[in-house]
Every structure is written in C-alpha cells, then in structure tokens.
Design an enzyme around this catalytic site. Structure first.
Site, short mmCIF file in Angstrom:
data_model
loop_
_atom_site.label_atom_id
_atom_site.label_comp_id
_atom_site.label_asym_id
_atom_site.label_seq_id
_atom_site.Cartn_x
_atom_site.Cartn_y
_atom_site.Cartn_z
N TYR A 1 -1.72 -1.70 10.36
CA TYR A 1 -2.10 -1.78 9.22
C TYR A 1 -1.10 -1.07 8.44
CZ TYR A 1 -4.11 -1.32 4.52
OH TYR A 1 -4.22 -1.46 3.04
N SER B 1 0.67 -0.82 0.16
CA SER B 1 0.10 -0.16 -0.03
C SER B 1 1.15 1.01 0.11
CB SER B 1 -1.03 -0.25 1.05
OG SER B 1 -1.33 1.09 1.69
N1 LIG Z 1 -8.73 0.22 -1.36
C1 LIG Z 1 -7.79 0.15 -1.33
O1 LIG Z 1 -7.67 1.52 -1.69
C2 LIG Z 1 -6.27 -0.50 -1.31
C3 LIG Z 1 -5.11 0.69 -1.23
C4 LIG Z 1 -3.86 0.28 -0.92
C5 LIG Z 1 -3.70 -1.24 -0.57
N2 LIG Z 1 -5.38 -1.87 -0.56
C6 LIG Z 1 -4.75 -2.98 -0.34
O2 LIG Z 1 -5.45 -4.20 -1.42
C7 LIG Z 1 -6.78 -5.19 -0.46
C8 LIG Z 1 -7.37 -5.74 -0.62
O3 LIG Z 1 -7.99 -4.27 -0.38
P1 LIG Z 1 -9.87 -4.40 -0.84
O4 LIG Z 1 -9.66 -2.97 -1.00
O5 LIG Z 1 -9.86 -5.71 -1.94
O6 LIG Z 1 -10.06 -5.01 0.81
P2 LIG Z 1 -11.59 -5.79 0.33
O7 LIG Z 1 -12.10 -5.77 2.02
O8 LIG Z 1 -13.26 -5.15 -0.13
O9 LIG Z 1 -11.35 -7.31 0.38
C9 LIG Z 1 -10.68 -7.78 1.14
C10 LIG Z 1 -10.36 -9.23 1.04
O10 LIG Z 1 -10.24 -10.27 1.68
C11 LIG Z 1 -10.87 -11.27 2.70
N3 LIG Z 1 -10.13 -11.64 4.21
C12 LIG Z 1 -10.44 -10.04 4.90
N4 LIG Z 1 -9.88 -10.76 6.12
C13 LIG Z 1 -8.86 -12.50 5.93
C14 LIG Z 1 -9.12 -13.38 6.40
N5 LIG Z 1 -8.75 -12.96 7.59
N6 LIG Z 1 -8.95 -14.23 6.17
C15 LIG Z 1 -8.99 -14.74 4.40
N7 LIG Z 1 -9.58 -13.82 3.39
C16 LIG Z 1 -9.55 -12.07 4.34
C17 LIG Z 1 -11.71 -10.53 2.80
O11 LIG Z 1 -12.78 -11.65 2.99
C18 LIG Z 1 -12.48 -10.05 1.15
O12 LIG Z 1 -12.53 -10.41 0.37
C19 LIG Z 1 -5.54 -5.29 1.31
O13 LIG Z 1 -4.57 -6.31 1.61
C20 LIG Z 1 -5.82 -3.94 1.00
O14 LIG Z 1 -4.73 -3.74 2.33
C21 LIG Z 1 -6.28 -1.60 -0.85
#
Ligand SMILES: NC(=O)c1ccc[n+]([C@@H]2O[C@H](COP(=O)([O-])OP(=O)(O)OC[C@H]3O[C@@H](n4cnc5c(N)ncnc54)[C@H](O)[C@@H]3O)[C@@H](O)[C@H]2O)c1
Length: 258
Positions: free
Chosen positions: A154, A141
């Site tokens: 985080y 991130s």
């Molecule tokens: N959306 C953003 O702006 C953003 C920015 C930077 C990084 N990220 C990273 O991208 C990744 C995905 O983010 P997102 O925005 O799609 O989030 P989201 O919450 O929409 O999706 C995350 C997924 O991970 C799964 N998950 C959570 N805990 C879990 C566990 N204990 N075991 C198995 N699966 C689990 C959830 O069920 C979900 O399907 C994350 O690592 C997040 O930190 C997102």
C-alpha cells in the site's frame, strides 16, 4: 455550481471516499460516471443519484489499456465529454514485511497504481483529442510519505501515485490538463474501520498521531477533490494535497481522550 456542465468519472465510487466525491461533483453541477468492481452496489448508487449519473462495472485489478479506454468511452458516449477524472479505487492488505505475499503485492499495485496510470493516460488522450482542458486527480495517501511497516504494498503504491501525479502533471499541462493528487490521513470509511481502526490499540495509535483529535469525514476529502477539480485551483499543478488533520506535520504524539 463549481462543475456545471462538466462530466466527472470516479473510480471506486460504490462507497467511501469515491462515492462522497462523486456526490459532491454532482451537487456542484457535474454529470458523473461511477466505476467499481462491486457491480450491483455501483449500479444501485448510480440509480439512486438519478439521470445525471451512470455506472460502469470493472475489476481494476485486471486493468489494461483496452479496459481503461472502455471506461473513459463510457463518459464520452453517455454524457458527451470527460472533464474531471478521480482515480480513487484502492485496496490495502496488512501483514508483516517478511510474510507479505507476492501475489497481493502485485494486485495492490495493479489497482492502486496501474489503474490511475492507464485510466489517466486514456482520459488524457481523449481530452487532448477533444480539446478539453480537464482536471485529473489521483488518490494517494499520507502513506506516500509515512512508512507503515505492515502495509508495504500500500505504502509503495501510494508513494508511486504521488510521483505518477507529478510526472503526469508536467507532461500534460501543455495541453491545459491539470493533474494533482489527494493524500488523506485517516478518514472514517469502511476501508479504515475494517483495517487500521479495527482494534482499540490501533484507534489509540492513530488518534495519538492526529493533532485535530478525530478521524476525518469523507465530505472533508470531497471538498478538496471538488476544489482541485475546479477553476479555483487553476494554478495548482502536480501537487499532492493532504487533508490529514495535521498528521504529517506532527513530530511527537498528542493526548487521546479515552
Ligand atoms: N479512508 C482513508 O482513511 C484513506 C486514507 C488515505 C487514502 N485513502 C484512499 O482513498 C481511496 C478510497 O478509500 P476508501 O476509504 O473510500 O475505501 P473503501 O474500501 O471504502 O472504498 C474503495 C472502493 O474501491 C473499490 N475497489 C476496490 N478494488 C477495486 C477493483 N479491483 N476494481 C474497482 N474498484 C475497486 C471498492 O469496491 C470500493 O467501492 C483508496 O485509494 C484509499 O487508499 C483512504
């Protein structure tokens, strides 16, 4: 078809960035294994995607070596290989630093950091044994670089994922396995809409620090994941690539249309 004949495993694939990346891998010819804690949702998504997708329900906050090996074995048992691994599952919790709960700190490290370590390790063992010159991508991130005072666990986990990626890359390139990371800015997913974009004040703060003037789309992260996983990225090793709309290079702030 960038990934024709390849097998891709994606964690956190029931929704959001993980699902978008899994769909992109599939569109580009891969067969995909979707892993998530939301068992019913990940099953439904895999079934919707058809015969070239399968699923594995796992709570990565309970990850250990045996679980990691079982996750990787699903790809090999079902589709005969494991060529691409995207360790994407991640969680966030916000609280003032002085109040941040110890148990939540630990849980975030297990999901965000320990699961890419152990799944990457398990996948690398199989790739080496099977002679697969694979690609492993970890989800970091912009918070690997930027300090968010209300999301200590985080930010720490994502900074560590950046360095995990560098170490894995240097350790595994002699086997022809490339390891890189993605470091998205603010992308319009459920995680973001329910956390950092939950209030008008937060929306303004995020956009005033985003030169492109809008949130990113999941497809714009999936494009980079697909590129990093492909031979087009054959000389990219150990990098964290930031699809962030210019966030990390901005010094001051930009005007926001109200
Ligand atoms: N959306 C953003 O702006 C953003 C920015 C930077 C990084 N990220 C990273 O991208 C990744 C995905 O983010 P997102 O925005 O799609 O989030 P989201 O919450 O929409 O999706 C995350 C997924 O991970 C799964 N998950 C959570 N805990 C879990 C566990 N204990 N075991 C198995 N699966 C689990 C959830 O069920 C979900 O399907 C994350 O690592 C997040 O930190 C997102």
């Amino acid at each position: 078809m960038k990934h024709k004949g390849k097998v891709a495993l994606v964690t956190g694939a029931a929704q959001g960035l993980g699902l978008a990346c899994a769909e992109r891998f599939l569109e580009e010819g891969a067969r995909v294994v979707l892993v998530d804690v939301q068992a019913e949702k990940v099953k439904q998504q895999a079934e919707r995607l058809g015969a070239n997708a399968t699923w594995f329900a796992a709570d990565l906050s309970e990850i250990d070596s045996a679980m990691a090996a079982a996750i990787v074995a699903t790809a090999v048992d079902h589709f005969g290989s494991i060529d691409i691994v995207l360790c994407n599952a991640g969680i966030i919790h916000t609280a003032d630093f002085v109040d941040f709960p110890e148990d939540i700190f630990d849980k975030i490290q297990r999901v965000n950091l320990k699961s890419p370590f152990l799944i990457g390790q398990a996948a690398a063992r199989v790739m080496i044994e099977m002679g697969i010159k694979g690609s492993i991508i970890n989800m970091s991130s912009i918070n690997a670089i930027l300090a968010n005072p209300s999301a200590v666990a985080y930010a720490v986990s994502k900074g560590a994922v950046k360095q995990l990626t560098a170490v894995m890359a240097v350790a595994l390139i002699k086997h022809g396995i490339r390891v890189n990371a993605l470091g998205p800015g603010t992308i319009a997913t459920e995680l973001v809409m329910n956390s950092v974009m939950a209030s008008e004040e937060q929306r303004h703060t995020v956009l005033s620090r985003t030169p492109i003037g809008r949130l990113g789309e999941a497809s714009e992260v999936a494009s980079v994941a697909s590129f990093l996983a492909s031979d087009d990225a054959s000389y990219i090793v150990g990098q964290t690539i930031y699809p962030d709309g210019g966030r990390l290079v901005l010094n001051y702030t930009v005007p926001v249309s109200e």
